[in-house]
Write a protein that holds these residues in place. Structure first.
Motif, mmCIF file in Angstrom:
data_model
loop_
_atom_site.group_PDB
_atom_site.id
_atom_site.type_symbol
_atom_site.label_atom_id
_atom_site.label_comp_id
_atom_site.label_asym_id
_atom_site.label_seq_id
_atom_site.Cartn_x
_atom_site.Cartn_y
_atom_site.Cartn_z
ATOM 1 N N LEU A 187 0.819 -1.207 0.000
ATOM 2 C CA LEU A 187 0.000 0.000 0.000
ATOM 3 C C LEU A 187 0.856 1.261 0.000
ATOM 4 C CD1 LEU A 187 -2.715 -1.290 2.456
ATOM 5 C CD2 LEU A 187 -3.086 -0.657 0.059
ATOM 6 N N ARG A 188 1.971 1.222 0.695
ATOM 7 C CA ARG A 188 2.885 2.369 0.647
ATOM 8 C C ARG A 188 3.469 2.529 -0.758
ATOM 9 N NH1 ARG A 188 2.556 6.267 4.069
ATOM 10 N NH2 ARG A 188 4.749 6.751 3.662
ATOM 11 N N ALA A 189 3.735 1.400 -1.430
ATOM 12 C CA ALA A 189 4.239 1.470 -2.803
ATOM 13 C C ALA A 189 3.203 2.096 -3.728
ATOM 14 C CB ALA A 189 4.609 0.075 -3.298
ATOM 15 N N LEU A 190 1.921 1.867 -3.450
ATOM 16 C CA LEU A 190 0.843 2.430 -4.251
ATOM 17 C C LEU A 190 0.502 3.859 -3.848
ATOM 18 C CD1 LEU A 190 -1.597 -0.625 -4.471
ATOM 19 C CD2 LEU A 190 -0.119 0.274 -6.283
ATOM 20 N N GLN A 191 1.246 4.404 -2.902
ATOM 21 C CA GLN A 191 1.040 5.778 -2.438
ATOM 22 C C GLN A 191 -0.372 5.968 -1.882
ATOM 23 O OE1 GLN A 191 2.330 8.845 -5.153
ATOM 24 N NE2 GLN A 191 4.178 7.733 -5.739
ATOM 25 N N VAL A 192 -0.762 5.053 -0.995
ATOM 26 C CA VAL A 192 -2.077 5.171 -0.365
ATOM 27 C C VAL A 192 -2.167 6.518 0.349
ATOM 28 C CG1 VAL A 192 -1.306 3.971 1.737
ATOM 29 C CG2 VAL A 192 -3.746 4.048 1.154
ATOM 30 N N GLY A 193 -3.262 7.213 0.099
ATOM 31 C CA GLY A 193 -3.415 8.542 0.674
ATOM 32 C C GLY A 193 -4.544 8.635 1.681
ATOM 33 N N GLY A 194 -5.462 7.679 1.664
ATOM 34 C CA GLY A 194 -6.587 7.669 2.599
ATOM 35 C C GLY A 194 -7.030 6.256 2.877
ATOM 36 N N TRP A 195 -7.469 5.996 4.107
ATOM 37 C CA TRP A 195 -7.811 4.632 4.525
ATOM 38 C C TRP A 195 -8.909 4.736 5.570
ATOM 39 C CZ3 TRP A 195 -6.104 0.349 2.190
ATOM 40 C CH2 TRP A 195 -6.206 -0.879 2.839
ATOM 41 N N TRP A 196 -10.150 4.664 5.140
ATOM 42 C CA TRP A 196 -11.292 4.794 6.055
ATOM 43 C C TRP A 196 -12.094 3.511 6.033
ATOM 44 C CZ3 TRP A 196 -14.253 10.093 5.477
ATOM 45 C CH2 TRP A 196 -13.400 11.131 5.846
ATOM 46 N N GLN A 197 -12.690 3.176 7.191
ATOM 47 C CA GLN A 197 -13.565 2.013 7.225
ATOM 48 C C GLN A 197 -14.768 2.314 8.083
ATOM 49 O OE1 GLN A 197 -11.141 -1.056 8.864
ATOM 50 N NE2 GLN A 197 -10.331 0.339 10.380
ATOM 51 N N SER A 198 -15.846 1.618 7.799
ATOM 52 C CA SER A 198 -17.078 1.816 8.555
ATOM 53 C C SER A 198 -17.544 0.483 9.102
ATOM 54 C CB SER A 198 -18.160 2.430 7.659
ATOM 55 O OG SER A 198 -18.371 1.639 6.518
ATOM 56 N N THR A 199 -18.073 0.504 10.310
ATOM 57 C CA THR A 199 -18.564 -0.720 10.934
ATOM 58 C C THR A 199 -19.628 -0.376 11.962
ATOM 59 O OG1 THR A 199 -17.987 -2.633 12.292
ATOM 60 C CG2 THR A 199 -16.662 -0.651 12.597
ATOM 61 N N MET A 200 -20.595 -1.265 12.112
ATOM 62 C CA MET A 200 -21.647 -1.053 13.104
ATOM 63 C C MET A 200 -21.148 -1.274 14.528
ATOM 64 S SD MET A 200 -25.034 -2.831 11.499
ATOM 65 C CE MET A 200 -25.881 -2.157 10.069
ATOM 66 N N ASP A 201 -20.137 -2.135 14.656
ATOM 67 C CA ASP A 201 -19.710 -2.565 15.996
ATOM 68 C C ASP A 201 -18.463 -1.846 16.480
ATOM 69 O OD1 ASP A 201 -21.784 -4.381 15.944
ATOM 70 O OD2 ASP A 201 -20.557 -5.959 15.078
ATOM 71 N N GLY A 202 -18.236 -0.651 15.997
ATOM 72 C CA GLY A 202 -17.011 0.048 16.318
ATOM 73 C C GLY A 202 -16.851 0.456 17.767
ATOM 74 N N LYS A 203 -17.935 0.473 18.543
ATOM 75 C CA LYS A 203 -17.845 0.910 19.934
ATOM 76 C C LYS A 203 -17.513 -0.222 20.907
ATOM 77 C CE LYS A 203 -20.943 4.859 19.313
ATOM 78 N NZ LYS A 203 -22.177 5.532 19.780
ATOM 79 N N VAL A 204 -17.412 -1.445 20.383
ATOM 80 C CA VAL A 204 -17.072 -2.588 21.235
ATOM 81 C C VAL A 204 -15.673 -2.407 21.814
ATOM 82 C CG1 VAL A 204 -16.602 -5.071 21.235
ATOM 83 C CG2 VAL A 204 -18.593 -4.165 20.015
ATOM 84 N N THR A 205 -15.504 -2.730 23.096
ATOM 85 C CA THR A 205 -14.203 -2.621 23.753
ATOM 86 C C THR A 205 -13.736 -3.992 24.224
ATOM 87 O OG1 THR A 205 -15.120 -2.288 25.977
ATOM 88 C CG2 THR A 205 -14.848 -0.324 24.580
ATOM 89 N N ALA A 206 -12.496 -4.065 24.692
ATOM 90 C CA ALA A 206 -11.958 -5.327 25.209
ATOM 91 C C ALA A 206 -12.770 -5.839 26.384
ATOM 92 C CB ALA A 206 -10.496 -5.138 25.593
ATOM 93 N N ALA A 207 -13.305 -4.953 27.150
ATOM 94 C CA ALA A 207 -14.058 -5.345 28.343
ATOM 95 C C ALA A 207 -15.350 -6.068 27.996
ATOM 96 C CB ALA A 207 -14.367 -4.109 29.189
ATOM 97 N N THR A 208 -15.838 -5.895 26.780
ATOM 98 C CA THR A 208 -17.121 -6.502 26.407
ATOM 99 C C THR A 208 -16.959 -7.753 25.547
ATOM 100 O OG1 THR A 208 -17.280 -5.061 24.467
ATOM 101 C CG2 THR A 208 -18.294 -4.269 26.501
ATOM 102 N N ILE A 209 -15.719 -8.170 25.260
ATOM 103 C CA ILE A 209 -15.478 -9.369 24.456
ATOM 104 C C ILE A 209 -15.203 -10.559 25.373
ATOM 105 C CG2 ILE A 209 -13.910 -10.478 22.813
ATOM 106 C CD1 ILE A 209 -13.518 -7.850 21.476
#
Length: 426
Positions: free
Chosen positions: A99-121
């Motif tokens: 990805l660095r070779a491809l000159q990646v300039g942005g990297w965003w992701q979306s997920t419904m479960d993003g608020k999950v923490t270690a304490a809840t797994i």
């Protein structure tokens, strides 16, 4: 497309159905990727985490990892990867380099479960991720603009040994069949020009320097045909070996195809060229054809008939870009068209279902080009473009588009096109 062109037969995925929560990442980044089948880890040798780490969410982890990628921080990129899974660690390390070779300039992701923490797994936790990324430029910060860039869907599995969230497995989404991407499958070298990012694996990296000027010239020609949406900020082109061509993006379903423009969102495309079939002398026209797909299909509506009765629209317009873009008025496929007609294989319709077989496919492309040439010569380019816009981009019926633009039913126009094709090929 048959050698010296390409069929754009893969449908683009819908932009985000029921948009998931998009991470607002500093510097326009956020996300992750896929290993080649790394196993899920149920135990880890990760060092004990601080008490504060148990409140860190999946969103926080992915955001920090993404910043590390954009900033060139390999250690930060690898930090959330489970160290007890060496295969996964090696894959993430390879992804970083590619990805660095491809000159990646942005990297965003979306997920419904993003608020999950270690304490809840309790054991493991799976999240579905929609990844958006950009090459050579940062991603914009508004959701609508982000969705115009590259997209890849996947699943991540997290574990939380000692209270620290770790990625233990990475899989492609079960609904995204356009995998693996070139950067998921192959070590890459890239060169960049003003309009093109050109990349290849180890076997073809020495051909990049000579191919870049050809790609740059093709891009400036294709740009002139961006009638509905602006041309992309940069065209992404991958040169592939025969093996890579059969692997990247799941492999192309038609043996007669030597290049294709893969839609990776409603506005972004990756062009892949099989260099075992496309020789240097044919590269310019092949790239004009594929870039023609990019500029004429960016933002087009989904059309369920695109792979059947409307493929002639897609390929005819791409051929029109490739040929008339350099002042040409005749297709080098005319010999195949003539043989197809004289052999009694042609149905007599210019809007037929694409046939199989090298010469038959070549003739199909030639007939599709001649149809667009007839429409432009008879009704003018402006009306020809509007007909394509309505029938292909706006997904209206061909007859409706014909009546609106040409003032005639399509059957009448189609018969005149067929007569022209026969006359030119005689």
């Amino acid at each position: 497309m048959p050698p010296r062109g390409s069929l754009n037969v893969r449908r683009r995925g819908t932009a985000v159905a029921g948009l998931l929560v998009l991470l607002a990442v500093t510097g326009g980044a956020g996300g992750c990727t896929k290993p080649s089948g790394g196993p899920t880890t149920t135990a880890s040798t990760a060092p004990p985490a601080s008490a504060a780490s148990s409140t860190i969410s999946i969103n926080d982890v992915l955001e920090a990892q993404s910043r590390a990628l954009i900033n060139g921080d390999e250690a930060g990129w690898l930090d959330p990867v489970d160290p007890s899974n060496p295969e996964l660690v090696a894959h993430y390390r390879a992804l970083f380099a590619r990805l660095r070779a491809l000159q990646v300039g942005g990297w965003w992701q979306s997920t419904m479960d993003g608020k999950v923490t270690a304490a809840t797994i309790n054991y493991t936790h799976r999240v579905r991720v929609a990844l958006y990324y950009s090459l050579r430029e940062p991603l914009p910060r508004d959701v609508t603009s982000v969705m115009r860039h590259h997209r890849a869907d996947m699943e991540l599995w997290f574990v939380a040994p000692a209270g620290k969230l770790l990625i233990s497995q990475l899989n492609p989404s079960d609904v995204d069949r356009r995998r693996p991407t070139p950067w998921e499958a192959t070590d890459l070298t890239a060169v960049v020009g003003k309009r093109v990012l050109l990349a290849a694996g180890p076997a073809l990296k020495d051909r990049l320097a000579s191919a870049l000027p050809i790609a740059e010239k093709a891009a400036t020609i294709a740009d002139r045909f961006a009638k509905w949406e602006p041309a992309p900020a940069s065209y992404t082109v991958y040169l592939a070996t025969a093996k890579e061509f059969k692997t990247w993006y799941g492999g192309h379903p038609k043996d007669t195809t030597s290049a294709y423009a893969m839609p990776v969102s409603d506005f972004a495309f990756d062009i892949v060229v099989d260099t075992s079939q496309v020789k240097t002398a044919d590269l310019a026209e092949t790239l004009r054809h594929e870039m023609g797909h990019v500029v004429t299909l960016r933002g087009a509506k989904y059309d369920t008939d695109v792979l059947g009765g409307k493929e002639w629209l897609t390929e005819g317009m791409a051929e029109y870009v490739a040929i008339t873009g350099v002042g040409g008025r005749a297709s080098d496929r005319i010999g195949s068209v003539r043989a197809h007609i004289r052999g009694g294989e042609w149905t007599g319709r210019v809007d037929g279902i694409p046939p199989y077989g090298d010469e038959a496919t070549d003739a199909y492309y030639g007939i599709s080009f001649l149809t667009f040439k007839y429409l432009a010569d008879t009704y003018g380019q402006k009306k020809m473009y509007e007909f394509f816009n309505q029938a292909r981009r706006q997904a209206k019926s061909v007859d409706q588009a014909s009546r609106t633009v040409f003032g005639k039913p399509w059957e009448s126009v189609q018969r005149a096109c067929a007569t022209y094709v026969r006359r030119v090929a005689s």
